[in-house]
Design a protein around this motif. Structure first.
Motif, PDB file in Angstrom:
ATOM      1  N   UNK A   1      53.529  31.732  71.029  1.00 53.68           N
ATOM      2  CA  UNK A   1      54.980  31.520  71.117  1.00 53.68           C
ATOM      3  C   UNK A   1      55.519  31.977  72.479  1.00 53.68           C
ATOM      4  N   UNK A   2      54.993  33.061  73.008  1.00 53.70           N
ATOM      5  CA  UNK A   2      55.443  33.600  74.292  1.00 53.70           C
ATOM      6  C   UNK A   2      54.836  32.852  75.485  1.00 53.70           C
ATOM      7  N   UNK A   3      53.847  31.999  75.240  1.00 55.05           N
ATOM      8  CA  UNK A   3      53.216  31.238  76.316  1.00 55.05           C
ATOM      9  C   UNK A   3      52.178  32.014  77.113  1.00 55.05           C
ATOM     10  N   UNK A   4      51.660  33.113  76.552  1.00 50.77           N
ATOM     11  CA  UNK A   4      50.711  33.956  77.275  1.00 50.77           C
ATOM     12  C   UNK A   4      49.448  33.198  77.677  1.00 50.77           C
ATOM     13  N   UNK A   5      48.848  32.482  76.739  1.00 50.36           N
ATOM     14  CA  UNK A   5      47.584  31.819  77.018  1.00 50.36           C
ATOM     15  C   UNK A   5      47.744  30.756  78.097  1.00 50.36           C
ATOM     16  N   UNK A   6      48.820  29.977  78.016  1.00 43.96           N
ATOM     17  CA  UNK A   6      49.075  28.964  79.048  1.00 43.96           C
ATOM     18  C   UNK A   6      49.327  29.617  80.404  1.00 43.96           C
ATOM     19  N   UNK A   7      49.986  30.762  80.412  1.00 48.55           N
ATOM     20  CA  UNK A   7      50.259  31.457  81.679  1.00 48.55           C
ATOM     21  C   UNK A   7      48.965  31.905  82.343  1.00 48.55           C
ATOM     22  N   UNK A   8      48.003  32.375  81.564  1.00 47.87           N
ATOM     23  CA  UNK A   8      46.720  32.814  82.120  1.00 47.87           C
ATOM     24  C   UNK A   8      45.973  31.631  82.716  1.00 47.87           C
ATOM     25  N   UNK A   9      45.862  30.564  81.941  1.00 48.21           N
ATOM     26  CA  UNK A   9      45.105  29.395  82.382  1.00 48.21           C
ATOM     27  C   UNK A   9      45.748  28.715  83.578  1.00 48.21           C
ATOM     28  N   UNK A  10      47.070  28.656  83.603  1.00 49.95           N
ATOM     29  CA  UNK A  10      47.752  27.912  84.668  1.00 49.95           C
ATOM     30  C   UNK A  10      48.111  28.770  85.878  1.00 49.95           C
TER      31      UNK A  10
ATOM     32  N   UNK B   1      42.288  37.478  69.205  1.00 48.81           N
ATOM     33  CA  UNK B   1      43.136  37.053  70.316  1.00 48.81           C
ATOM     34  C   UNK B   1      42.899  37.910  71.556  1.00 48.81           C
ATOM     35  N   UNK B   2      42.511  39.155  71.371  1.00 46.59           N
ATOM     36  CA  UNK B   2      42.201  40.014  72.511  1.00 46.59           C
ATOM     37  C   UNK B   2      41.010  39.494  73.297  1.00 46.59           C
ATOM     38  N   UNK B   3      39.980  39.015  72.587  1.00 49.99           N
ATOM     39  CA  UNK B   3      38.841  38.425  73.268  1.00 49.99           C
ATOM     40  C   UNK B   3      39.239  37.123  73.960  1.00 49.99           C
ATOM     41  N   UNK B   4      40.089  36.341  73.300  1.00 48.61           N
ATOM     42  CA  UNK B   4      40.539  35.077  73.878  1.00 48.61           C
ATOM     43  C   UNK B   4      41.242  35.306  75.217  1.00 48.61           C
TER      44      UNK B   4
ATOM     45  N   UNK C   1      40.410  34.182  81.279  1.00 47.62           N
ATOM     46  CA  UNK C   1      40.371  34.571  82.680  1.00 47.62           C
ATOM     47  C   UNK C   1      39.265  33.832  83.416  1.00 47.62           C
ATOM     48  N   UNK C   2      39.396  33.740  84.710  1.00 43.55           N
ATOM     49  CA  UNK C   2      38.384  33.072  85.514  1.00 43.55           C
ATOM     50  C   UNK C   2      37.148  33.947  85.682  1.00 43.55           C
ATOM     51  N   UNK C   3      37.334  35.236  85.666  1.00 50.00           N
ATOM     52  CA  UNK C   3      36.239  36.201  85.758  1.00 50.00           C
ATOM     53  C   UNK C   3      36.403  37.181  84.609  1.00 50.00           C
ATOM     54  N   UNK C   4      35.455  37.203  83.694  1.00 52.37           N
ATOM     55  CA  UNK C   4      35.489  38.131  82.566  1.00 52.37           C
ATOM     56  C   UNK C   4      34.382  39.146  82.799  1.00 52.37           C
ATOM     57  N   UNK C   5      34.746  40.417  82.879  1.00 56.48           N
ATOM     58  CA  UNK C   5      33.786  41.495  83.118  1.00 56.48           C
ATOM     59  C   UNK C   5      33.737  42.351  81.852  1.00 56.48           C
TER      60      UNK C   5
ATOM     61  N   UNK D   1      33.104  25.066  77.101  1.00 57.67           N
ATOM     62  CA  UNK D   1      33.239  24.848  78.545  1.00 57.67           C
ATOM     63  C   UNK D   1      33.063  26.152  79.309  1.00 57.67           C
ATOM     64  N   UNK D   2      33.616  27.212  78.793  1.00 54.16           N
ATOM     65  CA  UNK D   2      33.614  28.497  79.494  1.00 54.16           C
ATOM     66  C   UNK D   2      32.243  29.182  79.462  1.00 54.16           C
ATOM     67  N   UNK D   3      31.575  29.145  78.287  1.00 54.05           N
ATOM     68  CA  UNK D   3      30.352  29.930  78.106  1.00 54.05           C
ATOM     69  C   UNK D   3      29.092  29.103  77.877  1.00 54.05           C
ATOM     70  N   UNK D   4      29.239  27.812  77.678  1.00 49.52           N
ATOM     71  CA  UNK D   4      28.101  26.961  77.322  1.00 49.52           C
ATOM     72  C   UNK D   4      28.052  26.804  75.809  1.00 49.52           C
ATOM     73  N   UNK D   5      27.614  25.641  75.372  1.00 49.15           N
ATOM     74  CA  UNK D   5      27.675  25.307  73.948  1.00 49.15           C
ATOM     75  C   UNK D   5      26.879  26.268  73.064  1.00 49.15           C
ATOM     76  N   UNK D   6      25.663  26.604  73.459  1.00 47.31           N
ATOM     77  CA  UNK D   6      24.821  27.476  72.624  1.00 47.31           C
ATOM     78  C   UNK D   6      25.424  28.876  72.505  1.00 47.31           C
ATOM     79  N   UNK D   7      25.895  29.438  73.623  1.00 51.56           N
ATOM     80  CA  UNK D   7      26.481  30.787  73.588  1.00 51.56           C
ATOM     81  C   UNK D   7      27.775  30.790  72.769  1.00 51.56           C
ATOM     82  N   UNK D   8      28.608  29.782  72.980  1.00 45.27           N
ATOM     83  CA  UNK D   8      29.874  29.712  72.242  1.00 45.27           C
ATOM     84  C   UNK D   8      29.615  29.579  70.742  1.00 45.27           C
ATOM     85  N   UNK D   9      28.693  28.706  70.357  1.00 46.38           N
ATOM     86  CA  UNK D   9      28.384  28.508  68.939  1.00 46.38           C
ATOM     87  C   UNK D   9      27.880  29.805  68.311  1.00 46.38           C
ATOM     88  N   UNK D  10      27.010  30.503  69.020  1.00 48.29           N
ATOM     89  CA  UNK D  10      26.478  31.762  68.509  1.00 48.29           C
ATOM     90  C   UNK D  10      27.600  32.774  68.273  1.00 48.29           C
TER      91      UNK D  10
END
Length: 168
Positions: free
Chosen positions: A13-22, A38-41, A46-50, A78-87
């Motif tokens: 509702x606050x547009x946080x996710x769109x703000x990060x991506x854009x 949502x915290x993991x999301x 982010x472009x770089x997740x550490x 797209x971000x992590x690869x299909x196998x990693x994301x599915x796992x």
């Protein structure tokens, strides 16, 4: 960083996710502690997740009826690869940073105490690049990561900025 369905809905509702991506420049997510739902999301967007070796990460939370949508699964693919994301989304559900590294995740995974210093070093490296280069990096690549060659001396400033998944 832990968040359930209510916090997720508020963030949408606050547009946080769109703000990060854009956001025009690369975003660094320094995830020193546990991050679920949502915290993991937020970190994954982010472009770089550490990540910290000792912390736990995951998205799906069965106890909170927090499941990935098809759109979110596509983003994770797209971000992590299909196998990693599915796992992470459907099999393991949560994993420590060390477990993610053992599963060949491409984001930097360092000792928990070093996450913030690693993020600051990365920010300094990125800040030395031109604004145009940063915009192109953000615009044209699905994932980016920062790596130090194994053969490089520990005190050397030598690092690589690796961009994968050209988005044309």
């Amino acid at each position: 960083l832990r968040a359930g369905r209510e916090q997720y809905d508020d963030a949408i509702e606050q547009g946080l996710f769109n703000a990060i991506v854009s956001f025009a420049c690369p975003v660094i997510a320094a995830m020193r502690g546990d991050a679920t739902g949502a915290g993991f999301l937020v970190g994954a967007l982010g472009d770089f997740m550490i990540c910290g070796e000792e912390a736990s990460y995951g998205y799906t939370q069965l106890s909170d009826d927090f499941y990935p949508t098809a759109k979110l699964a596509s983003l994770f693919n797209e971000r992590f690869g299909e196998a990693r994301a599915h796992d992470l989304l459907y099999v393991s559900l949560t994993a420590t940073g060390k477990e993610l590294r053992d599963k060949s995740w491409t984001c930097p995974i360092v000792p928990q105490a070093d996450v913030e210093s690693y993020a600051l070093e990365l920010a300094q490296t990125l800040s030395s690049k031109s604004q145009q280069a940063l915009h192109l990096l953000k615009q044209h690549f699905a994932t980016t990561m920062h790596a130090k060659p194994k053969a490089s001396r520990q005190d050397s400033a030598e690092t690589y900025l690796i961009a994968r998944g050209f988005k044309g």
